[in-house]
Design an enzyme around this catalytic site. Structure first.
Site, PDB file in Angstrom:
ATOM      1  N   HIS A   1       0.874  -1.197   0.000  1.00  0.00           N
ATOM      2  CA  HIS A   1       0.000   0.000   0.000  1.00  0.00           C
ATOM      3  C   HIS A   1       0.905   1.240   0.000  1.00  0.00           C
ATOM      4  O   HIS A   1       1.498   1.568   1.026  1.00  0.00           O
ATOM      5  CB  HIS A   1      -0.895  -0.006   1.245  1.00  0.00           C
ATOM      6  CG  HIS A   1      -1.850   1.142   1.327  1.00  0.00           C
ATOM      7  ND1 HIS A   1      -3.167   0.986   1.703  1.00  0.00           N
ATOM      8  CD2 HIS A   1      -1.708   2.484   1.112  1.00  0.00           C
ATOM      9  CE1 HIS A   1      -3.777   2.159   1.703  1.00  0.00           C
ATOM     10  NE2 HIS A   1      -2.904   3.100   1.354  1.00  0.00           N
TER      11      HIS A   1
ATOM     12  N   HIS B   1       1.404   5.434  -1.711  1.00  0.00           N
ATOM     13  CA  HIS B   1       0.988   6.572  -2.540  1.00  0.00           C
ATOM     14  C   HIS B   1       2.240   7.180  -3.163  1.00  0.00           C
ATOM     15  O   HIS B   1       3.090   7.701  -2.435  1.00  0.00           O
ATOM     16  CB  HIS B   1       0.266   7.623  -1.692  1.00  0.00           C
ATOM     17  CG  HIS B   1      -0.958   7.092  -1.022  1.00  0.00           C
ATOM     18  ND1 HIS B   1      -2.208   7.181  -1.595  1.00  0.00           N
ATOM     19  CD2 HIS B   1      -1.119   6.414   0.148  1.00  0.00           C
ATOM     20  CE1 HIS B   1      -3.086   6.601  -0.793  1.00  0.00           C
ATOM     21  NE2 HIS B   1      -2.458   6.120   0.268  1.00  0.00           N
TER      22      HIS B   1
ATOM     23  N   LYS C   1      -9.471  -0.450  -5.424  1.00  0.00           N
ATOM     24  CA  LYS C   1      -9.471   0.175  -4.090  1.00  0.00           C
ATOM     25  C   LYS C   1     -10.742   0.966  -3.861  1.00  0.00           C
ATOM     26  O   LYS C   1     -11.091   1.842  -4.667  1.00  0.00           O
ATOM     27  CB  LYS C   1      -8.264   1.120  -3.991  1.00  0.00           C
ATOM     28  CG  LYS C   1      -8.197   1.979  -2.723  1.00  0.00           C
ATOM     29  CD  LYS C   1      -7.760   1.171  -1.518  1.00  0.00           C
ATOM     30  CE  LYS C   1      -7.791   1.994  -0.230  1.00  0.00           C
ATOM     31  NZ  LYS C   1      -6.684   2.935  -0.117  1.00  0.00           N
TER      32      LYS C   1
ATOM     33  N   HIS D   1     -10.572   0.939   2.177  1.00  0.00           N
ATOM     34  CA  HIS D   1     -10.315   1.946   3.217  1.00  0.00           C
ATOM     35  C   HIS D   1     -11.524   1.882   4.146  1.00  0.00           C
ATOM     36  O   HIS D   1     -12.619   2.331   3.801  1.00  0.00           O
ATOM     37  CB  HIS D   1     -10.173   3.336   2.587  1.00  0.00           C
ATOM     38  CG  HIS D   1      -9.846   4.404   3.597  1.00  0.00           C
ATOM     39  ND1 HIS D   1      -8.641   5.073   3.617  1.00  0.00           N
ATOM     40  CD2 HIS D   1     -10.559   4.901   4.636  1.00  0.00           C
ATOM     41  CE1 HIS D   1      -8.630   5.939   4.611  1.00  0.00           C
ATOM     42  NE2 HIS D   1      -9.790   5.871   5.245  1.00  0.00           N
TER      43      HIS D   1
ATOM     44  N   HIS E   1      -4.482  -0.555   5.931  1.00  0.00           N
ATOM     45  CA  HIS E   1      -3.996   0.173   7.123  1.00  0.00           C
ATOM     46  C   HIS E   1      -4.901  -0.055   8.331  1.00  0.00           C
ATOM     47  O   HIS E   1      -5.472   0.892   8.888  1.00  0.00           O
ATOM     48  CB  HIS E   1      -3.810   1.663   6.848  1.00  0.00           C
ATOM     49  CG  HIS E   1      -4.833   2.305   5.946  1.00  0.00           C
ATOM     50  ND1 HIS E   1      -6.173   2.237   6.191  1.00  0.00           N
ATOM     51  CD2 HIS E   1      -4.703   3.026   4.813  1.00  0.00           C
ATOM     52  CE1 HIS E   1      -6.821   2.878   5.237  1.00  0.00           C
ATOM     53  NE2 HIS E   1      -5.948   3.360   4.381  1.00  0.00           N
TER      54      HIS E   1
ATOM     55  N   ASP F   1       1.485   2.619   3.548  1.00  0.00           N
ATOM     56  CA  ASP F   1       0.616   3.793   3.395  1.00  0.00           C
ATOM     57  C   ASP F   1       1.445   5.064   3.374  1.00  0.00           C
ATOM     58  O   ASP F   1       1.003   6.125   3.837  1.00  0.00           O
ATOM     59  CB  ASP F   1      -0.469   3.856   4.483  1.00  0.00           C
ATOM     60  CG  ASP F   1      -1.573   4.863   4.141  1.00  0.00           C
ATOM     61  OD1 ASP F   1      -1.679   5.241   2.959  1.00  0.00           O
ATOM     62  OD2 ASP F   1      -2.297   5.276   5.060  1.00  0.00           O
TER      63      ASP F   1
HETATM   64  C1  NCD Z   1      -3.622   9.004   2.094  1.00  0.00           C
HETATM   65  C2  NCD Z   1      -3.172  10.072   1.072  1.00  0.00           C
HETATM   66  O1  NCD Z   1      -2.614  11.098   1.499  1.00  0.00           O
HETATM   67  O2  NCD Z   1      -3.335   9.843  -0.112  1.00  0.00           O
HETATM   68  N1  NCD Z   1      -3.659   9.613   3.395  1.00  0.00           N
HETATM   69  C3  NCD Z   1      -3.656   8.961   4.577  1.00  0.00           C
HETATM   70  O3  NCD Z   1      -3.806   9.631   5.604  1.00  0.00           O
HETATM   71  N2  NCD Z   1      -3.475   7.675   4.679  1.00  0.00           N
HETATM   72  C4  NCD Z   1      -4.929   8.429   1.690  1.00  0.00           C
HETATM   73  C5  NCD Z   1      -5.292   7.161   2.441  1.00  0.00           C
HETATM   74  O4  NCD Z   1      -4.730   6.101   2.237  1.00  0.00           O
HETATM   75  O5  NCD Z   1      -6.191   7.245   3.282  1.00  0.00           O
HETATM   76 ZN    ZN Z   2      -3.259   5.049   1.729  1.00  0.00          ZN
END
Ligand code: NCD
Ligand code: ZN
Length: 349
Positions: free
Chosen positions: A13, A15, A100, A137, A175, A247
């Site tokens: 996971h 970003h 997702k 999520h 998460h 995450d």
């Molecule tokens: C994530 C993001 O910034 O894209 N933020 C987070 O707090 N985890 C989005 C997500 O996975 O919820």
């Molecule tokens: Zn995330």
């Protein structure tokens, strides 16, 4: 001193963003992780195979030469915009690895998300039919529900009915952040879960007690010490349902330090050291390889890596970076510098 050699880790996971933020962050993931499940909540969200393929190409084009064995895999953003024939074709061709689901309004870039899981039943039939995982999520968005209870509420109100209606659907609870979440996964064999470094290593007093810490603010919010204890027990237990998903979610400090901090912790740089530290403190370094590699390989049906990574609990003899800069002048704070200063990492490939 403790030292351990583990299979080269995967991150289920992450970003990676786009544009100059992608350029600035992708190397951290590519040097530390092999398979990396790339989240689709860029703007606009990734809802087609063609967009997923283009995004993967941009990621690979931004990847530095010192990547070890980086394999970004793509998830589509669950939305009515997904065409089911395109989804099936994307899965068949190997471009689409998962879908997702974001509850609308729960987190960063979730505005295009859903208001009801069961509304996507036709889409989930395609996933079940192709053994493709639904990534969830799990957070209620009803403002009447306390922020610290929203994971439990979503699991009970939304995911439990879906699991009952579609026991053949494979689900990853992303998460996982609470004891309720751990218990849910343990009692639903169709579910696995990712666990983040920051939910393992911190609890809500770290976030709020000694000055409010925007760099620890994420969704789902870091919860109580009892929830943290349940996450640590699950991650260190060897239970194959629990695997590392960092995450890692970079936001520029301009978006973090203001009246409304954006949710997300950037931990790609030092997340592994943070996890190793948690496992060492719980006398469970022998389970680290399962959590960061073999459990996820089994969940996602991929081969074990050839490379290994050695973590030695020895202080590093140089100052570690505490932030990064993008080419447009933004900076992002790196989570876990303190733990990372106690660990030396060597890749063997
Ligand atoms: C994530 C993001 O910034 O894209 N933020 C987070 O707090 N985890 C989005 C997500 O996975 O919820
Ligand atoms: Zn995330």
């Amino acid at each position: 001193m403790s030292s351990i050699t583990i299979p080269f880790p995967d991150d289920w996971h992450v970003h990676l963003r786009d544009g100059d933020m992608l350029d600035a962050v992708v190397g951290y993931t590519a040097r530390r992780f092999r398979y990396s499940m790339v989240m689709p909540n860029v703007v606009p969200p990734i809802t087609s195979t063609a967009e997923a393929e283009k995004y993967r190409d941009r990621i690979l084009a931004s990847t530095p030469d010192d990547a070890v064995d980086f394999r970004p895999v793509m998830a589509l953003y669950c939305s009515p915009d997904i065409d089911l024939a395109d989804l099936r074709a994307g899965i068949d061709s190997g471009v689409v690895a998962a879908v997702k689901y974001y509850p609308a309004g729960a987190t960063t870039n979730s505005e295009s998300g859903g208001t009801s899981l069961l509304a996507f039943r036709d889409l989930f039939e395609v996933l079940a039919d192709t053994d493709t995982r639904l990534l969830v999520h799990a957070e209620a968005t009803d403002p009447a529900i306390d922020i610290f209870d929203r994971e439990a509420a979503f699991l009970e109100d939304q995911l439990a009915p879906l699991c009952e209606a579609m026991p053949e659907l494979l689900v990853t609870v992303e998460h996982v952040s609470t004891r309720a979440g751990v218990d849910f996964v343990a009692t639903h064999p169709q579910c696995a879960a990712t666990v983040t470094p920051h939910h393992l290593a911190r609890e809500r007093s770290d976030l709020l007690a000694d000055g409010m810490r925007p760099d620890l603010y994420c969704k789902p919010v870091i919860n109580s010490s009892d929830d943290q204890a349940a996450l640590i027990d699950a991650a260190t237990s060897g239970d194959p349902a629990f695997m590392l998903g960092t995450d890692s979610a970079p936001h520029p400090t301009t978006a973090k330090y203001g009246p409304k901090a954006k949710a997300g912790v950037f931990n790609a740089a030092y997340g592994l050291e943070v996890v190793a530290d948690v496992f060492r403190n719980h006398g469970a370094l022998d389970q680290l390889g399962a959590f960061v590699s073999s459990n996820g390989c089994a969940v996602y049906g991929v081969d074990a890596p050839e490379a290994t990574l050695e973590l030695s609990h020895e202080p590093v003899d140089r100052d570690l970076a505490t932030d990064l800069s993008t080419s447009s002048g933004d900076s992002v704070v790196l989570f876990g510098t303190e733990e990372a200063s106690q660990w030396t990492v060597t890749v063997h490939n």
